[in-house]
Enzyme design. Sequence first.
Site, PDB file in Angstrom:
ATOM      1  N   CYS A  12     -43.301   7.943  25.737  1.00  0.00           N
ATOM      2  CA  CYS A  12     -42.257   6.935  25.913  1.00  0.00           C
ATOM      3  C   CYS A  12     -42.826   5.773  26.724  1.00  0.00           C
ATOM      4  CB  CYS A  12     -41.064   7.558  26.639  1.00  0.00           C
ATOM      5  SG  CYS A  12     -39.836   6.326  27.121  1.00  0.00           S
ATOM      6  N   SER A  31     -35.039  -6.207 -19.152  1.00  0.00           N
ATOM      7  CA  SER A  31     -34.889  -7.002 -17.933  1.00  0.00           C
ATOM      8  C   SER A  31     -35.076  -8.475 -18.311  1.00  0.00           C
ATOM      9  CB  SER A  31     -35.845  -6.522 -16.850  1.00  0.00           C
ATOM     10  OG  SER A  31     -37.099  -7.071 -17.060  1.00  0.00           O
ATOM     11  N   LEU A  32     -35.164  -9.347 -17.351  1.00  0.00           N
ATOM     12  CA  LEU A  32     -35.220 -10.770 -17.656  1.00  0.00           C
ATOM     13  C   LEU A  32     -36.533 -11.366 -17.186  1.00  0.00           C
ATOM     14  CD1 LEU A  32     -31.655 -11.851 -16.445  1.00  0.00           C
ATOM     15  CD2 LEU A  32     -32.439 -11.721 -18.807  1.00  0.00           C
ATOM     16  N   LYS A  88     -34.885 -18.048 -10.310  1.00  0.00           N
ATOM     17  CA  LYS A  88     -34.822 -17.461  -8.964  1.00  0.00           C
ATOM     18  C   LYS A  88     -34.778 -18.573  -7.918  1.00  0.00           C
ATOM     19  CE  LYS A  88     -35.685 -13.357  -8.431  1.00  0.00           C
ATOM     20  NZ  LYS A  88     -36.173 -12.102  -8.689  1.00  0.00           N
ATOM     21  N   CYS A  92     -37.414   9.596  22.462  1.00  0.00           N
ATOM     22  CA  CYS A  92     -37.816  10.046  23.781  1.00  0.00           C
ATOM     23  C   CYS A  92     -36.823  11.150  24.152  1.00  0.00           C
ATOM     24  CB  CYS A  92     -37.737   8.906  24.794  1.00  0.00           C
ATOM     25  SG  CYS A  92     -37.824   9.499  26.500  1.00  0.00           S
ATOM     26  N   LYS A 135     -26.747 -14.752 -10.609  1.00  0.00           N
ATOM     27  CA  LYS A 135     -27.536 -13.526 -10.725  1.00  0.00           C
ATOM     28  C   LYS A 135     -27.243 -12.659  -9.505  1.00  0.00           C
ATOM     29  CE  LYS A 135     -32.234 -11.960 -11.768  1.00  0.00           C
ATOM     30  NZ  LYS A 135     -32.144 -10.749 -10.997  1.00  0.00           N
ATOM     31  N   LYS A 148     -28.250 -18.079 -20.255  1.00  0.00           N
ATOM     32  CA  LYS A 148     -28.268 -17.396 -21.551  1.00  0.00           C
ATOM     33  C   LYS A 148     -27.897 -18.387 -22.648  1.00  0.00           C
ATOM     34  CE  LYS A 148     -26.606 -13.266 -19.236  1.00  0.00           C
ATOM     35  NZ  LYS A 148     -25.490 -12.378 -18.938  1.00  0.00           N
ATOM     36  N   CYS A 191     -40.840   6.057  30.332  1.00  0.00           N
ATOM     37  CA  CYS A 191     -40.934   7.193  31.261  1.00  0.00           C
ATOM     38  C   CYS A 191     -42.137   8.091  30.991  1.00  0.00           C
ATOM     39  CB  CYS A 191     -39.643   8.005  31.238  1.00  0.00           C
ATOM     40  SG  CYS A 191     -39.465   8.962  29.718  1.00  0.00           S
ATOM     41  N   TYR A 231     -21.395  -8.256 -17.278  1.00  0.00           N
ATOM     42  CA  TYR A 231     -21.987  -9.447 -17.900  1.00  0.00           C
ATOM     43  C   TYR A 231     -22.445  -9.257 -19.339  1.00  0.00           C
ATOM     44  CZ  TYR A 231     -26.117  -7.056 -16.022  1.00  0.00           C
ATOM     45  OH  TYR A 231     -27.048  -6.117 -15.694  1.00  0.00           O
ATOM     46  N   ASP A 283       0.813  -1.211   0.000  1.00  0.00           N
ATOM     47  CA  ASP A 283       0.000   0.000   0.000  1.00  0.00           C
ATOM     48  C   ASP A 283       0.852   1.268   0.000  1.00  0.00           C
ATOM     49  OD1 ASP A 283      -2.052  -1.715   0.084  1.00  0.00           O
ATOM     50  OD2 ASP A 283      -2.764  -1.181   2.097  1.00  0.00           O
ATOM     51  N   CYS A 342     -34.650   9.421  31.200  1.00  0.00           N
ATOM     52  CA  CYS A 342     -35.462   8.223  30.972  1.00  0.00           C
ATOM     53  C   CYS A 342     -34.683   6.996  31.448  1.00  0.00           C
ATOM     54  CB  CYS A 342     -35.793   8.105  29.489  1.00  0.00           C
ATOM     55  SG  CYS A 342     -36.612   6.565  29.069  1.00  0.00           S
ATOM     56  N   ARG A 382     -29.895   2.042 -15.034  1.00  0.00           N
ATOM     57  CA  ARG A 382     -30.858   1.462 -15.949  1.00  0.00           C
ATOM     58  C   ARG A 382     -32.085   2.360 -16.099  1.00  0.00           C
ATOM     59  NH1 ARG A 382     -35.355  -1.818 -15.501  1.00  0.00           N
ATOM     60  NH2 ARG A 382     -35.708  -3.081 -17.352  1.00  0.00           N
ATOM     61  N   ASP A 390     -27.306  -9.730  -6.927  1.00  0.00           N
ATOM     62  CA  ASP A 390     -28.418  -8.909  -6.456  1.00  0.00           C
ATOM     63  C   ASP A 390     -27.951  -7.484  -6.170  1.00  0.00           C
ATOM     64  OD1 ASP A 390     -30.962  -8.321  -5.776  1.00  0.00           O
ATOM     65  OD2 ASP A 390     -30.942  -9.369  -3.846  1.00  0.00           O
ATOM     66  N   GLU A 412       3.759   1.754  -1.239  1.00  0.00           N
ATOM     67  CA  GLU A 412       4.350   2.013  -2.564  1.00  0.00           C
ATOM     68  C   GLU A 412       3.308   2.591  -3.513  1.00  0.00           C
ATOM     69  OE1 GLU A 412       7.523  -1.281  -3.555  1.00  0.00           O
ATOM     70  OE2 GLU A 412       5.783  -2.169  -2.582  1.00  0.00           O
ATOM     71  N   TYR A 413       2.103   2.010  -3.423  1.00  0.00           N
ATOM     72  CA  TYR A 413       1.004   2.508  -4.250  1.00  0.00           C
ATOM     73  C   TYR A 413       0.723   3.971  -3.917  1.00  0.00           C
ATOM     74  CZ  TYR A 413      -3.683   2.785  -6.270  1.00  0.00           C
ATOM     75  OH  TYR A 413      -4.783   3.156  -7.001  1.00  0.00           O
ATOM     76  N   ASP A 414       0.667   4.256  -2.611  1.00  0.00           N
ATOM     77  CA  ASP A 414       0.394   5.632  -2.186  1.00  0.00           C
ATOM     78  C   ASP A 414       1.457   6.595  -2.716  1.00  0.00           C
ATOM     79  OD1 ASP A 414      -1.773   4.654  -0.903  1.00  0.00           O
ATOM     80  OD2 ASP A 414      -0.893   4.710   1.114  1.00  0.00           O
ATOM     81  N   GLU A 472     -24.779 -18.144 -15.317  1.00  0.00           N
ATOM     82  CA  GLU A 472     -24.037 -17.172 -14.498  1.00  0.00           C
ATOM     83  C   GLU A 472     -24.799 -16.931 -13.211  1.00  0.00           C
ATOM     84  OE1 GLU A 472     -23.679 -13.531 -16.778  1.00  0.00           O
ATOM     85  OE2 GLU A 472     -23.154 -14.688 -18.555  1.00  0.00           O
TER      86      GLU A 472
HETATM   87  S1  IVH Z   1     -28.019 -10.286 -18.177  1.00  0.00           S
HETATM   88  C1  IVH Z   1     -30.867  -8.557 -21.356  1.00  0.00           C
HETATM   89  N1  IVH Z   1     -26.559 -11.356 -16.276  1.00  0.00           N
HETATM   90  O1  IVH Z   1     -30.729  -9.059 -13.219  1.00  0.00           O
HETATM   91  C2  IVH Z   1     -30.168  -9.300 -20.310  1.00  0.00           C
HETATM   92  N2  IVH Z   1     -28.251  -9.811 -15.665  1.00  0.00           N
HETATM   93  O2  IVH Z   1     -33.647  -9.375 -13.348  1.00  0.00           O
HETATM   94  C3  IVH Z   1     -29.430  -8.416 -19.429  1.00  0.00           C
HETATM   95  N3  IVH Z   1     -28.372  -9.346 -13.257  1.00  0.00           N
HETATM   96  O3  IVH Z   1     -31.456  -6.234 -15.183  1.00  0.00           O
HETATM   97  C4  IVH Z   1     -29.169  -8.986 -18.122  1.00  0.00           C
HETATM   98  N4  IVH Z   1     -26.712 -10.656 -12.666  1.00  0.00           N
HETATM   99  O4  IVH Z   1     -29.549  -6.079 -13.440  1.00  0.00           O
HETATM  100  C5  IVH Z   1     -27.566 -10.510 -16.572  1.00  0.00           C
HETATM  101  N5  IVH Z   1     -25.183 -12.336 -14.701  1.00  0.00           N
HETATM  102  C6  IVH Z   1     -26.172 -11.498 -15.000  1.00  0.00           C
HETATM  103  C7  IVH Z   1     -26.855 -10.773 -14.012  1.00  0.00           C
HETATM  104  C8  IVH Z   1     -27.891  -9.928 -14.379  1.00  0.00           C
HETATM  105  C9  IVH Z   1     -27.621  -9.804 -12.244  1.00  0.00           C
HETATM  106  C10 IVH Z   1     -29.498  -8.396 -13.110  1.00  0.00           C
HETATM  107  C11 IVH Z   1     -29.544  -7.299 -14.154  1.00  0.00           C
HETATM  108  C12 IVH Z   1     -30.863  -7.455 -14.825  1.00  0.00           C
HETATM  109  C13 IVH Z   1     -31.660  -8.164 -13.782  1.00  0.00           C
HETATM  110  C14 IVH Z   1     -32.849  -8.871 -14.372  1.00  0.00           C
END
Ligand code: IVH
Length: 708
Positions: free
Chosen positions: A420, A88-89, A326, A438, A121, A302, A423, A238, A39, A443, A142, A123, A41-43, A119
């Site tokens: 409260c 979205s998916l 899910k 409170c 997913k 995918k 009290c 991704y 660290d 108290c 998004r 969160d 050295e980086y600094d 892959e």
């Molecule tokens: S692909 C058109 N890959 O999940 C496809 N999405 O519920 C684009 N997410 O909007 C999404 N991990 O925000 C993809 N490995 C992954 C993901 C991923 C999380 C999220 C992403 C997407 C949402 C859909």
Amino acid sequence: MAKNSKKTGSIEKEIESLRREILDHDHRYYVLNEPTIADVEYDALMKRLSELESERPDLITPDSPTQRVSGAPAAGFEEYVHKRVMLSLDNSYSVEDLLEWAGRCEKLAAGRAFDYVAELKIDGLSISLIYEDYILARGVTRGDGNRGEIVTQNVRTIRSIPLRIRTGSKPDRFTAGVKEVEVRGEVFLPNEVFARINRERAEQEMQTFANPRNAAAGTMRQLDSRIVAERNLDIFCYQLLLDGAPAYETHFEALEWMSSHGFKINPHRRRCRTIDEVLEYCREWDERRDGLNYEIDGVVVKINQISVQEELGATAKSPRWAIAYKFPARQASTQLLDVIYQVGRTGAITPVAVLEPVLLAGTTVSRASLHNADEMARLGVKRNDWVFIEKSGEIIPQVVKVITERRSGEETDFDFPVRCPVCQTSLVKPEGEAVTRCPNADCPARLREGLLHFSARRAMRIDGLGEALVEQLTSPRIKKNQKGETVPDENGAPITLPPLPPLVASLADLYKLKELRDELIALDRMGGKSADNLLDQIEASRQAGLARLLYGLGIRHVGERTASILANHFGDIGRLREASVDELSRIHEIGSIVASSIREWFDQPRNIRLLEDLSAAGVIMKTSGTATEEVPRIFEGKIFVLTGTLPTMSRDEAKSYIEARGGRVSSSVSKKTDFVLAGSDPGSKLDRALELGLTIINENELLTLMGP
Ligand code: IVH
């Protein structure tokens, strides 16, 4: 180390070479997880670059590592229209759903062969990164899929995001002639960072985040990028989008390309030949998800071949060539029997749901947090309601939803208290704040919480002072005769004598207990020996020092670290007491909110009285002069993993001790782990630690390492 600058000739060249070097180290550290320099050295490299850039501000470019955190807070975010919609998916919740999707894909592919990529997913929240001429030009949320917000300043603070694409020396068949490269990914908050942020917020009685996703999303919408930089967001990319026809044939190839060009790609991606292999991956990760240090809520499947993806196309909402599987939610339904209202040290009222006990992710849950009055109103909970509760991250269970369909008509409304519960003082809820408080500094509930905080191990360290004892010390006493019976009157009926005042009515009263030894011994579960032990500890605590005292006083927003900064800066409490908000705000790391809160505390006559009483009792109120009271950073860079139940410390306590001393607590064991702190009933983490031959310590050994 910095290559010798003088020899490289011009300042331009040195700047460029420093930038390359630093970005290279960022990549090694934040993406590959394999740092090659220390660290310091980086600094030194960063310092040199900043110096050169301040000499020649005209040479500063947006892809300079010095620009990760810069500039004043933004006034708001500009809108951006996505060139390609951020879809979205579709979700699937069962094996049948997934098989059905695969069947549909086969039909639509009309005989073309394809395989899958599975892959995790992640969160978090999706972000689009737009590179112009290989340099990060924009980061966009998004939004509704068509329009997002430009959050470039915040995105730049994420160290695993390359500020420029790492191109090799050879021409690249993917991007030759492409001016704009778009990379999409999921920004998330690692669990341990989430836990740290929430612990700090709870310590300061600020609203905690319900889960890492909310915390990440809230952070990304911060106008001040310096706050974002402190939050340690991370990303997994991704999706790669190039202008014109893509030069790659498969999605897997695109992932590899991103990985070799500096982007952080999730290492657990897997190419699957059949849908059965995909199902196996889903089963495997449903089980393994707890071992990750970030939250996932499923698997994204995918189709790998780009030509097949194009053939299948998309609906208005989502591509047909991908689906989210899910995981079964970690939710349970149960009945909410009642709500109790807890009073915190600063008077904050927290509503807690009392539940019919229910099994959730391996533990029986009978309480859940409802956070505050606004959250209760948002949920609309009534007594006897059926509710869904959920565990997310490392936090206590939350009530997430009322199952209104299960209402029978027997449910009754809750009225958030106006007084409260302890009290009876009228509660206050400042405009714009979520917390109800409170305001009564006397108290008893606040005093009890205050005493527990004052005596905590990181504060004055009075170990013998637990909850049950504090309860007795602060409650009015019923007069009893020598045998411990109430005294009967002449007709034989027990007389109700007026209760005696509690033994302890302020923090300073602890130091008067030595004159009340007999009364102390008369308390439940208190013998001569334990009373003497407690009195010894109280006496010894007078030497705890200024930093611990300041932390122990429980001033709002003054955590362990702030307390030690104040102690070192002022050296004695008299000087701190005189400091103005201005003077306090000028101290590095102390902001205006903290400064005002400190000033407010010292402006209250009762607090000054308390300090005088503590001082009269012999409590040390200055630093020793030579030695600093900084919490020593003895665990700097060390990685700990905790497993099992510790004899006296909670996991949170152990974590904060380690973190306050510069260490990091990780959720999974690897060869990079320095210490495994093990208690009783350790999990599989201990087996793995033994396999790897790691250093395993117990609570006592941790305390020894931490020193006095
Ligand atoms: S692909 C058109 N890959 O999940 C496809 N999405 O519920 C684009 N997410 O909007 C999404 N991990 O925000 C993809 N490995 C992954 C993901 C991923 C999380 C999220 C992403 C997407 C949402 C859909």
